[in-house]
Each structure stands twice: as C-alpha cells, then as structure tokens.
Design a protein around this motif. Structure first.
Motif, PDB file in Angstrom:
ATOM      1  N   TYR A 125      64.034 113.273  45.270  1.00  0.00           N
ATOM      2  CA  TYR A 125      65.432 112.888  45.453  1.00  0.00           C
ATOM      3  C   TYR A 125      65.658 112.582  46.927  1.00  0.00           C
ATOM      4  N   GLU A 126      66.331 111.502  47.205  1.00  0.00           N
ATOM      5  CA  GLU A 126      66.760 111.236  48.569  1.00  0.00           C
ATOM      6  C   GLU A 126      68.178 111.767  48.725  1.00  0.00           C
ATOM      7  N   ILE A 127      68.406 112.594  49.755  1.00  0.00           N
ATOM      8  CA  ILE A 127      69.714 113.191  49.980  1.00  0.00           C
ATOM      9  C   ILE A 127      70.218 112.808  51.369  1.00  0.00           C
ATOM     10  N   ASP A 128      71.532 112.910  51.551  1.00  0.00           N
ATOM     11  CA  ASP A 128      72.098 112.605  52.862  1.00  0.00           C
ATOM     12  C   ASP A 128      72.192 113.878  53.702  1.00  0.00           C
ATOM     13  N   GLY A 129      72.822 113.759  54.865  1.00  0.00           N
ATOM     14  CA  GLY A 129      72.900 114.889  55.773  1.00  0.00           C
ATOM     15  C   GLY A 129      73.617 116.089  55.205  1.00  0.00           C
ATOM     16  N   ASP A 130      74.495 115.878  54.232  1.00  0.00           N
ATOM     17  CA  ASP A 130      75.240 116.969  53.613  1.00  0.00           C
ATOM     18  C   ASP A 130      74.586 117.489  52.339  1.00  0.00           C
ATOM     19  N   GLY A 131      73.458 116.908  51.959  1.00  0.00           N
ATOM     20  CA  GLY A 131      72.752 117.373  50.773  1.00  0.00           C
ATOM     21  C   GLY A 131      73.110 116.647  49.491  1.00  0.00           C
ATOM     22  N   THR A 132      73.946 115.633  49.577  1.00  0.00           N
ATOM     23  CA  THR A 132      74.324 114.865  48.389  1.00  0.00           C
ATOM     24  C   THR A 132      73.194 113.920  47.999  1.00  0.00           C
ATOM     25  N   VAL A 133      72.843 113.909  46.722  1.00  0.00           N
ATOM     26  CA  VAL A 133      71.770 113.034  46.254  1.00  0.00           C
ATOM     27  C   VAL A 133      72.224 111.580  46.326  1.00  0.00           C
ATOM     28  N   ILE A 134      71.432 110.772  47.022  1.00  0.00           N
ATOM     29  CA  ILE A 134      71.707 109.338  47.159  1.00  0.00           C
ATOM     30  C   ILE A 134      71.017 108.554  46.054  1.00  0.00           C
ATOM     31  N   ARG A 135      69.768 108.904  45.808  1.00  0.00           N
ATOM     32  CA  ARG A 135      69.022 108.212  44.753  1.00  0.00           C
ATOM     33  C   ARG A 135      67.812 109.035  44.323  1.00  0.00           C
ATOM     34  N   ASP A 136      67.301 108.682  43.166  1.00  0.00           N
ATOM     35  CA  ASP A 136      66.128 109.304  42.581  1.00  0.00           C
ATOM     36  C   ASP A 136      64.963 108.337  42.775  1.00  0.00           C
ATOM     37  N   VAL A 137      63.983 108.717  43.591  1.00  0.00           N
ATOM     38  CA  VAL A 137      62.882 107.814  43.937  1.00  0.00           C
ATOM     39  C   VAL A 137      61.663 108.123  43.071  1.00  0.00           C
ATOM     40  N   ARG A 138      61.243 107.128  42.307  1.00  0.00           N
ATOM     41  CA  ARG A 138      60.060 107.254  41.448  1.00  0.00           C
ATOM     42  C   ARG A 138      58.873 106.589  42.146  1.00  0.00           C
ATOM     43  N   SER A 139      57.909 107.373  42.530  1.00  0.00           N
ATOM     44  CA  SER A 139      56.764 106.866  43.274  1.00  0.00           C
ATOM     45  C   SER A 139      55.727 106.279  42.322  1.00  0.00           C
ATOM     46  N   PRO A 140      55.088 105.176  42.697  1.00  0.00           N
ATOM     47  CA  PRO A 140      54.079 104.572  41.817  1.00  0.00           C
ATOM     48  C   PRO A 140      52.759 105.321  41.862  1.00  0.00           C
ATOM     49  N   TRP A 141      51.919 105.037  40.881  1.00  0.00           N
ATOM     50  CA  TRP A 141      50.548 105.548  40.852  1.00  0.00           C
ATOM     51  C   TRP A 141      49.686 104.529  40.141  1.00  0.00           C
ATOM     52  N   TYR A 142      48.445 104.380  40.576  1.00  0.00           N
ATOM     53  CA  TYR A 142      47.525 103.401  40.012  1.00  0.00           C
ATOM     54  C   TYR A 142      46.217 104.103  39.659  1.00  0.00           C
ATOM     55  N   ALA A 143      45.783 103.984  38.410  1.00  0.00           N
ATOM     56  CA  ALA A 143      44.539 104.612  37.976  1.00  0.00           C
ATOM     57  C   ALA A 143      43.342 104.010  38.701  1.00  0.00           C
ATOM     58  N   ASN A 144      43.388 102.717  38.966  1.00  0.00           N
ATOM     59  CA  ASN A 144      42.350 102.038  39.728  1.00  0.00           C
ATOM     60  C   ASN A 144      42.534 102.414  41.198  1.00  0.00           C
ATOM     61  N   GLN A 145      41.595 103.176  41.739  1.00  0.00           N
ATOM     62  CA  GLN A 145      41.783 103.708  43.089  1.00  0.00           C
ATOM     63  C   GLN A 145      41.726 102.636  44.171  1.00  0.00           C
ATOM     64  N   ALA A 146      41.001 101.535  43.928  1.00  0.00           N
ATOM     65  CA  ALA A 146      41.032 100.431  44.885  1.00  0.00           C
ATOM     66  C   ALA A 146      42.424  99.799  44.903  1.00  0.00           C
ATOM     67  N   GLU A 147      42.992  99.611  43.720  1.00  0.00           N
ATOM     68  CA  GLU A 147      44.350  99.077  43.627  1.00  0.00           C
ATOM     69  C   GLU A 147      45.346 100.039  44.263  1.00  0.00           C
ATOM     70  N   PHE A 148      45.126 101.330  44.054  1.00  0.00           N
ATOM     71  CA  PHE A 148      45.979 102.356  44.656  1.00  0.00           C
ATOM     72  C   PHE A 148      45.969 102.224  46.176  1.00  0.00           C
ATOM     73  N   THR A 149      44.788 102.103  46.755  1.00  0.00           N
ATOM     74  CA  THR A 149      44.674 102.017  48.213  1.00  0.00           C
ATOM     75  C   THR A 149      45.339 100.752  48.745  1.00  0.00           C
ATOM     76  N   ARG A 150      45.170  99.644  48.040  1.00  0.00           N
ATOM     77  CA  ARG A 150      45.810  98.400  48.489  1.00  0.00           C
ATOM     78  C   ARG A 150      47.326  98.515  48.426  1.00  0.00           C
ATOM     79  N   ALA A 151      47.843  99.130  47.371  1.00  0.00           N
ATOM     80  CA  ALA A 151      49.286  99.308  47.260  1.00  0.00           C
ATOM     81  C   ALA A 151      49.808 100.216  48.367  1.00  0.00           C
ATOM     82  N   LEU A 152      49.038 101.250  48.696  1.00  0.00           N
ATOM     83  CA  LEU A 152      49.431 102.169  49.762  1.00  0.00           C
ATOM     84  C   LEU A 152      49.401 101.471  51.115  1.00  0.00           C
TER      85      LEU A 152
END
Length: 310
Positions: A125-152
């Motif tokens: 969760y991304e929150i502001d200075g007062d602790g209010t949730v701004i957004r819910d961040v869903r991080s990607p993942w790639y089973a192909n580790q070469a693809e993962f590294t390129r995306a990173l």
C-alpha cells in the motif's frame, strides 16, 4: 539449497536504518515488533540522527537492538545491521514505512516452501504522510528469470521494504551495494539475481510512505543525476548474453537485444547511452527501420533536453 532454519538461528532479522525520522520511527518500530512470526529480532541502525530519534529508540530498551554510526547513508547502515543479524532471513524496513502484522510469517513460510528462491517480495500500500492509503500497488513477477531481470532493468518494482531474503544470499554478494547513495537497492537485486531467483507473494503486506520528507521524494534531482551511473553498473552486472539468455538461439538476437537496451535507456531519458545502443544494433542490422526510427526519435528528444537545460 538447504533450509537455513535451525536451533542456533533466529527466525528473521528486521533491519531498520534511520536518520532524523522522529515523526515516523516509533510507528515503524512498533510495526516490526508486532509481527506474528515467532523469534524475530529488530535491529535499528541510527545513521547519525540529530533530532529526537535517539531518545525514541532508547525508550524501547531491550525490545530492540540499537546500533549507532556516523551518517553514511542507507546502504552502509543496512550492512552494519546485517553484520549484527542472527536471523536465517533478513528484512529491510525503511524508518517511515510500516509492516503489516503477518508480513514476516507469510514470507518466511514462502521461502521455507520454495528453496529455489533467495528472496521474496510483496505488493504494498502506498500511504501519505498522515498514513492514509493512496493506492494499492501490485508488483509484477515473471517466471522467466531473464525476462524478470529485463523488466527490473526498465523499472525497479521490488520495493525494499517488501523483501525478505535469505541472509546467506545477501552475504554472498557482499550485502547492500554502497556504490550509489540512492540506487543501492537496484544494483543489490541485480547482483543477487546473478546467483539466484526472486519470488513474489501477491499480497500487500507493507505500507510504503510517500511524503515530502522521504529520500525518494526529497532527492529526486540527485536520483536523476545518479541514473546514468546506476545503469552503467546494472549493465556491467548483466552482460548482454546473460540478460538475453532466453533468446540466444533466435536469429539476429544481438541486434534486437541492443535495441531493447536502447529503448530502456531512452525511457529513462539517458539519450546518449541509448543512442550508442541503437548504433550498435544498426551495425549488426543496418536495414532495421524500427531501430533507425528509434535512433532519430532519441536524437530529437536529446536535443529538446539540451534546449530545456540551456
């Protein structure tokens, strides 16, 4: 890789580097102490704070391990904490962020059950200075580790406060990278990926605070200046043959790979470095219309960048 858990090891070490964070550090430490996982230690490294932070930390007594050093930056503070850690697993918690109570327990279980991974990260969760949730961040993942590294390489989507790593994997690469003051997490991930793989737990288990006082916000100009050096290091860690190891059997793979790296560098507004990659690609595949257009667009954007800076 065998299990690291055992009678002589603490389950997990939570490392909290802190510098002048009197507004948020108490809430941060409380979230680390509130973990449902048994046998966790909390190591707080005070990176030379001059505000009320030391007094706040002292009030915790033996509930935390306090370490103080002269101001050196986040990565040296993390490495100082890592040198004191006894946990089989190691977490990093920025001093203005928060762990949800089940974070360590869920991630440790994941690593116990998935020995192929050296590190697991989560959504947040991304929150502001007062602790209010701004957004819910869903991080990607790639089973192909070469693809993962390129995306990173294109975008560092592994939030430092969301990770839990095997301590031996971090120690194998020398701990956190101290070469760049504000980009040390990304180069650390690349050095770890050269030896192992990352897993992802698709649950928001961290509250990441975005506010005017945090380093990511305050140091945006320095981050831009460091970006070129960051990519130079990242590409040195990831030679083109490793970065595109899943394409080596493809005809013309190197020309395509050079162009793809150019696209990443152009996306990051590193136009000079991008142009070099496009030229390498064209040397291998002179008739490529796509690469020629990319090079022309890169030159135009570079000219506009220079005009704005003038």
């Amino acid at each position: 890789m065998g299990s690291q858990t055992g009678a002589t090891l603490t389950r997990a070490s939570i490392l909290i580097p802190v510098f002048n964070q009197e507004r948020y550090v108490r809430e941060c430490v409380d979230s680390a102490l509130a973990q449902t996982a048994a046998d966790c230690e909390v190591i707080v490294v005070d990176d030379g704070s001059t505000d009320g932070t030391p007094a706040i930390l002292q009030a915790y007594g033996d509930c935390i391990q306090r370490v103080r050093q002269q101001n050196q930056g986040v990565a040296p503070a993390l490495n100082h904490g890592l040198s004191q850690a006894k946990g089989a697993y190691v977490a990093w918690l920025s001093s203005d962020d928060l762990f949800l109570p089940e974070k360590i327990e869920r991630q440790a279980q994941f690593l116990d059950e998935n020995q192929a991974f050296d590190l697991v990260y989560t959504d947040f969760y991304e929150i502001d200075g007062d602790g209010t949730v701004i957004r819910d961040v869903r991080s990607p993942w790639y089973a192909n580790q070469a693809e993962f590294t390129r995306a990173l390489l294109r975008n560092n989507f592994v939030n430092g406060s969301s990770i839990l790593a095997r301590r031996e994997a971090l120690e194998r690469v020398g701990g956190f990278d101290t070469g760049l003051r504000f980009q040390s997490d990304g180069t650390t991930w690349f050095r770890m990926l050269a030896h192992g793989a990352f897993g992802h737990l698709p649950l928001p288990l961290v509250k990441y605070r975005w506010h005017a006082g945090n380093a990511s916000h305050r140091q945006s100009a320095r981050l831009r200046r460091d970006m070129g050096a960051y990519y130079d290091q990242a590409l040195a860690i990831n030679p083109i043959e490793r970065l595109f190891r899943d394409r080596l059997e493809r005809r013309g793979w190197r020309a395509e790979a050079e162009r793809d790296i150019g696209d990443i560098l152009a996306y990051r507004q590193l136009y000079g470095r991008a142009a070099q990659r496009y030229l390498r690609s064209l040397a291998l595949e002179p008739a490529s219309v796509r690469t020629t257009r990319s090079l022309a667009a890169c030159a135009l954007r570079a000219a506009r960048q220079l005009m704005r800076a003038a």
